[in-house]
Design a protein around this motif. Structure first.
Motif, PDB file in Angstrom:
ATOM      1  N   THR A   7       0.855  -1.188   0.000  1.00 48.70           N
ATOM      2  CA  THR A   7       0.000   0.000   0.000  1.00 48.70           C
ATOM      3  C   THR A   7       0.889   1.236   0.000  1.00 48.70           C
ATOM      4  O   THR A   7       2.095   1.159   0.319  1.00 48.70           O
ATOM      5  CB  THR A   7      -0.881   0.006   1.248  1.00 48.70           C
ATOM      6  OG1 THR A   7      -0.036   0.109   2.410  1.00 48.70           O
ATOM      7  CG2 THR A   7      -1.715  -1.258   1.336  1.00 48.70           C
ATOM      8  N   PRO A   8       0.343   2.411  -0.315  1.00 50.81           N
ATOM      9  CA  PRO A   8       1.151   3.642  -0.255  1.00 50.81           C
ATOM     10  C   PRO A   8       1.779   3.853   1.120  1.00 50.81           C
ATOM     11  O   PRO A   8       2.907   4.349   1.218  1.00 50.81           O
ATOM     12  CB  PRO A   8       0.133   4.735  -0.600  1.00 50.81           C
ATOM     13  CG  PRO A   8      -0.872   4.040  -1.448  1.00 50.81           C
ATOM     14  CD  PRO A   8      -0.978   2.653  -0.909  1.00 50.81           C
ATOM     15  N   MET A   9       1.050   3.466   2.176  1.00 52.84           N
ATOM     16  CA  MET A   9       1.592   3.649   3.518  1.00 52.84           C
ATOM     17  C   MET A   9       2.831   2.776   3.717  1.00 52.84           C
ATOM     18  O   MET A   9       3.854   3.224   4.253  1.00 52.84           O
ATOM     19  CB  MET A   9       0.513   3.312   4.552  1.00 52.84           C
ATOM     20  CG  MET A   9       0.940   3.540   6.002  1.00 52.84           C
ATOM     21  SD  MET A   9       1.792   2.106   6.695  1.00 52.84           S
ATOM     22  CE  MET A   9       0.468   0.900   6.665  1.00 52.84           C
ATOM     23  N   LEU A  10       2.770   1.496   3.316  1.00 48.25           N
ATOM     24  CA  LEU A  10       3.920   0.620   3.475  1.00 48.25           C
ATOM     25  C   LEU A  10       5.075   1.042   2.567  1.00 48.25           C
ATOM     26  O   LEU A  10       6.249   0.886   2.928  1.00 48.25           O
ATOM     27  CB  LEU A  10       3.524  -0.824   3.180  1.00 48.25           C
ATOM     28  CG  LEU A  10       2.679  -1.512   4.259  1.00 48.25           C
ATOM     29  CD1 LEU A  10       2.295  -2.923   3.810  1.00 48.25           C
ATOM     30  CD2 LEU A  10       3.440  -1.578   5.584  1.00 48.25           C
ATOM     31  N   LEU A  14       8.794   1.780   3.950  1.00 51.37           N
ATOM     32  CA  LEU A  14      10.016   1.173   3.447  1.00 51.37           C
ATOM     33  C   LEU A  14      10.990   2.210   2.911  1.00 51.37           C
ATOM     34  O   LEU A  14      12.216   1.998   2.942  1.00 51.37           O
ATOM     35  CB  LEU A  14       9.677   0.156   2.359  1.00 51.37           C
ATOM     36  CG  LEU A  14       8.988  -1.123   2.857  1.00 51.37           C
ATOM     37  CD1 LEU A  14       8.616  -2.020   1.688  1.00 51.37           C
ATOM     38  CD2 LEU A  14       9.891  -1.874   3.837  1.00 51.37           C
ATOM     39  N   SER A  15      10.480   3.337   2.433  1.00 50.65           N
ATOM     40  CA  SER A  15      11.394   4.383   1.965  1.00 50.65           C
ATOM     41  C   SER A  15      12.199   4.949   3.130  1.00 50.65           C
ATOM     42  O   SER A  15      13.401   5.211   3.008  1.00 50.65           O
ATOM     43  CB  SER A  15      10.609   5.491   1.259  1.00 50.65           C
ATOM     44  OG  SER A  15       9.798   6.213   2.188  1.00 50.65           O
ATOM     45  N   PHE A  16      11.565   5.140   4.278  1.00 46.39           N
ATOM     46  CA  PHE A  16      12.295   5.610   5.462  1.00 46.39           C
ATOM     47  C   PHE A  16      13.217   4.520   5.998  1.00 46.39           C
ATOM     48  O   PHE A  16      14.338   4.801   6.443  1.00 46.39           O
ATOM     49  CB  PHE A  16      11.311   6.047   6.551  1.00 46.39           C
ATOM     50  CG  PHE A  16      10.597   7.335   6.251  1.00 46.39           C
ATOM     51  CD1 PHE A  16      11.298   8.505   6.020  1.00 46.39           C
ATOM     52  CD2 PHE A  16       9.214   7.375   6.183  1.00 46.39           C
ATOM     53  CE1 PHE A  16      10.645   9.689   5.739  1.00 46.39           C
ATOM     54  CE2 PHE A  16       8.552   8.546   5.903  1.00 46.39           C
ATOM     55  CZ  PHE A  16       9.264   9.720   5.682  1.00 46.39           C
ATOM     56  N   VAL A 102      -0.661  11.171   4.930  1.00 43.16           N
ATOM     57  CA  VAL A 102      -0.127  12.189   5.830  1.00 43.16           C
ATOM     58  C   VAL A 102       1.389  12.270   5.661  1.00 43.16           C
ATOM     59  O   VAL A 102       2.088  11.247   5.616  1.00 43.16           O
ATOM     60  CB  VAL A 102      -0.475  11.860   7.297  1.00 43.16           C
ATOM     61  CG1 VAL A 102       0.141  12.875   8.243  1.00 43.16           C
ATOM     62  CG2 VAL A 102      -1.983  11.821   7.475  1.00 43.16           C
ATOM     63  N   LYS A 103       1.913  13.482   5.606  1.00 41.99           N
ATOM     64  CA  LYS A 103       3.348  13.676   5.460  1.00 41.99           C
ATOM     65  C   LYS A 103       4.055  13.281   6.757  1.00 41.99           C
ATOM     66  O   LYS A 103       3.643  13.654   7.845  1.00 41.99           O
ATOM     67  CB  LYS A 103       3.654  15.128   5.120  1.00 41.99           C
ATOM     68  CG  LYS A 103       5.119  15.393   4.831  1.00 41.99           C
ATOM     69  CD  LYS A 103       5.350  16.858   4.449  1.00 41.99           C
ATOM     70  CE  LYS A 103       6.832  17.110   4.180  1.00 41.99           C
ATOM     71  NZ  LYS A 103       7.059  18.539   3.843  1.00 41.99           N
ATOM     72  N   ARG A 104       5.140  12.517   6.610  1.00 39.92           N
ATOM     73  CA  ARG A 104       5.908  12.061   7.771  1.00 39.92           C
ATOM     74  C   ARG A 104       7.392  12.290   7.534  1.00 39.92           C
ATOM     75  O   ARG A 104       7.855  12.340   6.395  1.00 39.92           O
ATOM     76  CB  ARG A 104       5.656  10.570   8.059  1.00 39.92           C
ATOM     77  CG  ARG A 104       4.248  10.230   8.517  1.00 39.92           C
ATOM     78  CD  ARG A 104       4.091   8.734   8.715  1.00 39.92           C
ATOM     79  NE  ARG A 104       2.804   8.370   9.286  1.00 39.92           N
ATOM     80  CZ  ARG A 104       1.695   8.153   8.594  1.00 39.92           C
ATOM     81  NH1 ARG A 104       1.724   8.285   7.262  1.00 39.92           N
ATOM     82  NH2 ARG A 104       0.575   7.816   9.198  1.00 39.92           N
TER      83      ARG A 104
END
Length: 893
Positions: A7-10, A14-16, A102-104
């Motif tokens: 999903t976009p959240m995962l 993983l990018s972080f 949401v931006k993190r």
């Protein structure tokens, strides 16, 4: 197993994770911090929390676990305690206004060496982040260490790499930064030190490090910090700053000015000596009874405890500094009322140094500001015992020492900050700054209105209803609410005509529902008041933080002042409680102690059960050769002498009736040894390594305590080594044409009785022993140090006391009798070998000497009639014997 569809959240997760592969990534989702994939499996195992999965019904569910955001610090501290790094990924925009995901951002990385939460720190122990750089080409290196929670940092430049590693072991940082490819000693992880290898560039790059140091510390150049000629130390400092920038995501504004360590100003205590003397922990590695710290620490505040720890690790060698601190301790020792009043006031003081750091870094919770306010409110009470116009039991004494006067003269009550916090903060703020309820009524007019709405909204609605009823003669007008229309007025058909400003919203069978401009306006205010209040309080809190941060340097100065006062009074309180005395320190070499005790042993046994000992290491005497059986107290005498030297040179009183101690530049101890199998070192190897360090590094002003050198090898090897070590220590620094005695001040305990023959042959060596009395087949340990060698080892008697079976003890006595008879009957082949012979079978014994005539004193002793001898007669006889055979001056030992 197929690859899970992300999903976009995962994908964001993983990018972080890709940016921080060596960290556990805790990802904020609503009221939880979540972990996924392998991180979730690790965290669930280490934290003992449930491991679940995302997309449970898919072919490839994603492992996940989470912790509530309000319990984050407790869980994160558990992970850092276990050596993990934790990357904290927070929401950096309001979810109410987010479009899509949401931006993190990763806002900080928690590591073992950079923790700030009290739950992860020991209040009275320092927690260091260190960096080491060694330049093999230049044969020079640097070690820098930072106490991140307080901002204090120091460093050491050295030409010996081994010395840097010794300091690493001594400081035991929670985290050590090393360049890539630099391998630390294998045993460091056993000490709980986490190793972080970093790229040489940019972390240890000299030019980049210089730029970071100048920028962070706001100095004109490295010369200001006295490190311009220490490039290796600069590289280590730069590595720490680069690491902080990466993990803290901000410039570490709380860091104090750097202080390079000047070894010439301090007594050096290596990690072996600290361990052997049980300064902070017992030999088993545990704290508590048996360690000096457990007796000496009577500080009240965490700051005072850490300062005492620092002084114990680095006692002074400057007599003026020591005397100034002794005078301050003496003041509190003599004046009970000011000391007790100060202790009561300090009991209301929180850890101002660590509070300041959390505030300056924006990591402080509302409770931290409340603790700061409470601490500032206690400052007048801390000062009160020294006020000239104070009460009689808290009077100011004109004879106060200069060091105390300097601290009081620079006192900053911080009244302005205290008044601001008292005016601003509520007494019971919520745990988080985003929940509202932080401020008092009256602090800000805008906030007062919102507080009135959120806390008294029902009353405002009731007032509006009552006004409409009174002004328009509608006593049966009602106020209602539903989710569709919100608040409304309801008027029955029989109650009367609605006023013109009533706007019809809904018709019922027997009534009409209306809105008015005032009701709509009030409803809007009520519905948005809670969110507006939280937003305003958050903005006001940031303004308050900025205002408080302007006093950061003042907080640090007062934290240091409180620590110094606490350290002085703590030493005085320990001295009063344990009946210690003020030692005399001098530039000479003599050490004379009357009725000395071991503070930690006495605390465990009780003063009534402890037998003090005198000790004199003075004049020509530079090495005391101490003999006596095991359990008699040889090691205790060795340790207590070294401990008294350390205590004296931090300004403390010492456990003795009197003590005169020549300043000591370094203390070496080799008291017992153990295997270090991880490094491939046997007990004897460890013993020899420690002995080698002593012989290579000790100076004439050092104090050396050695116990049982050479016992881990064969009899001849061990005796020869012990003999050679004694000769070296006695002869070091002795000049042939000088009248000044040479040798290194040494207490040498041994079971090699052959060494006692060296008295009179080696200059500066004197025999003493721990007195033992035999009574009806038992031995009684008198625990007193007396002149002369011990007559025998009493090993079999000690074995019997330890519970060795009686048949074994009896057989040992038979064997000993045979060995001793064989020794008496044997002859040594050569005169030089006679002093080194053993009584073991087949090795021979010293040859018999021609009988010597008995001294006349022996005959007179045998002829004494003790039953009729009065005390006065005995004194007269002793005086006559001394006149005839004792010489002009008594012997010392």
């Amino acid at each position: 197993m197929s690859t899970p569809r992300l999903t976009p959240m995962l994908e964001q997760y993983l990018s972080f994770k890709g940016e921080y592969p060596d960290c556990l990534l805790m990802y904020r989702m609503g009221d939880f911090y979540e972990l996924f994939f392998e991180d979730a499996e690790v965290a669930a195992r280490e934290l003992q929390i449930a491991l679940t999965s995302r997309d449970k019904n898919s072919d490839s569910p994603v492992p996940m676990c989470g912790v509530p955001h309000h319990a984050f610090n407790a869980y994160a501290s558990q992970l850092t305690e276990k050596g993990y790094k934790v990357a904290v990924c927070d929401q950096v925009e309001d979810p109410r206004f987010a479009k899509g995901l949401v931006k993190r951002e990763v806002t900080k990385v928690l590591t073992p060496g950079t923790v700030l939460d009290d739950a992860s720190l020991q209040a009275k122990e320092s927690s260091f982040l260190a960096a080491l750089f060694w330049d093999a080409d230049e044969r020079a290196g640097g070690l820098a260490w930072l106490e991140f929670s307080t901002g204090e940092w120091e460093g050491l430049h050295a030409r010996d790499e081994a010395q840097l590693w010794q300091w690493v072991e001594k400081l035991q940082p929670r985290e050590l930064l090393l360049p890539d490819m630099k391998t630390p000693p294998r045993h460091l992880p056993e000490l709980g030190i986490q190793i972080a290898n970093l790229p040489l560039k940019p972390h240890f790059h000299l030019a980049t490090a210089t730029e970071r140091i100048v920028k962070t510390l706001r100095v004109g150049g490295l010369e200001v910090l006295d490190v311009a000629d220490k490039p290796q130390l600069v590289r280590a400092m730069g590595a720490i700053l680069a690491y902080l920038e990466r993990t803290q995501k901000q410039t570490p504004a709380h860091i104090a000015s750097f202080r390079p360590l000047n070894l010439s100003k301090h007594m050096l205590l290596d990690e072996v000596t600290e361990r052997n003397l049980e300064i902070f922990r017992r030999l088993d590695g545990r704290k508590g009874p048996g360690a000096l710290w457990n007796v000496l620490d009577r500080t009240v505040t965490p700051m005072g405890g850490r300062l005492l720890e620092n002084r114990l690790r680095k006692p002074w060698v400057d007599l003026e500094t020591i005397t100034a601190n002794q005078e301050a301790v003496r003041f509190f020792f003599k004046e009970d009322a000011p000391r007790e009043a100060l202790r009561r006031a300090l009991d209301d003081v929180y850890d101002l140094e660590r509070l300041t750091t959390r505030i300056l870094l924006g990591r402080a919770a509302p409770r931290d500001y409340l603790a700061l306010r409470h601490t500032l409110a206690a400052l007048p009470r801390v000062l009160a015992p020294f006020a000239e116009d104070g009460p009689e039991d808290a009077r100011f004494l004109q004879e106060r020492p200069k060091a105390l006067g300097d601290q009081l003269g620079a006192w900053d009550p911080l009244d302005d900050v205290r008044e601001l916090l008292e005016r601003a903060l509520a007494d019971n703020p919520p745990p988080a700054i985003t929940e509202g309820g932080l401020f008092r009524q009256g602090y800000d007019p805008r906030l007062d209105e919102l507080m009135e709405l959120t806390e008294h909204g029902e009353a405002r609605l009731k007032e509006l209803l009552e006004r409409e009823q009174a002004e328009h003669g509608l006593p049966k007008l009602k106020l209602g609410y539903n989710r569709v229309f919100g608040y409304y007025f309801e008027l029955s058909r029989a109650a009367g005509q609605a006023p013109p400003h009533f706007e019809r919203r809904q018709t019922l069978a027997n009534a009409e529902r209306y809105l008015t401009p005032d009701l709509k306006d009030l409803e809007d205010k009520l519905l948005s008041a809670s969110d507006r209040r939280k937003d305003l309080e958050l903005a006001l809190f940031h303004e308050l933080r900025e205002e408080v941060c302007r006093a950061g340097a003042r907080f640090k100065r007062m934290g240091q002042a409180l620590a110094v006062l606490d350290c002085w009074q703590g030493l005085a309180d320990a001295a009063r409680a344990n009946e210690w005395t003020r030692p005399i320190l001098h530039q000479g070499m003599d050490i004379v102690v009357q009725a000395g005790r071991h503070p930690a042993v006495e605390a465990v046994q009780g003063s009534a059960n402890y037998i003090p000992s005198d000790l004199t290491l003075a004049g020509e005497s530079r090495l005391l050769l101490i003999t006596g059986p095991n359990m008699a107290g040889k090691s205790t005498v060795l340790r207590q002498t070294a401990i008294m030297a350390i205590m004296a040179q931090i300004g403390s009183y010492v456990p003795a009736a009197k003590a005169s101690i020549g300043l000591t530049d370094r203390i070496f101890s080799r008291v017992g040894a153990s295997d270090n199998l991880a490094q491939g070192h046997s007990t004897f190897m460890v013993e020899m390594m420690e002995t080698a360090r002593i012989l290579r590094q000790a100076t004439r002003r050092s104090l050396v305590i050695l116990d049982e050198i050479g016992r881990g090898t064969s009899t001849f090897d061990g005796l020869a080594l012990a003999w050679a070590v004694v000769e070296e220590l006695c002869g070091r620094g002795r000049k042939p044409d000088s009248r000044e005695p040479g040798g290194i001040r040494t207490l040498f305990a041994t079971h090699y009785h052959e060494l006692t023959q060296l008295e009179g042959k080696l200059p500066g060596l004197r025999n003493v022993n721990i007195a033992v009395k035999e009574w009806r087949g038992d031995i009684i340990f008198l625990r007193r140090l007396v002149p002369g060698p011990s007559d025998r080892s009493y090993g079999i008697e000690v074995a019997r006391l330890a519970g060795v079976p009686a048949r074994v003890v009896a057989r040992a006595k038979e064997l000993l009798a045979g060995l001793e008879k064989k020794a008496r009957d044997s002859r040594a082949p050569q005169p030089e070998q006679a002093a080194c012979q053993s009584v073991l079978p087949g090795l021979g014994a010293p040859r018999a000497e021609a009988p010597r005539p008995e001294h006349p004193l022996v005959e007179e002793l045998l002829n004494l009639k003790l039953d009729s001898l009065t005390p006065l007669d005995a004194l007269n006889i002793l005086g006559e014997w001394r006149r005839r055979w004792g010489g002009d001056t008594p012997k010392t030992f």
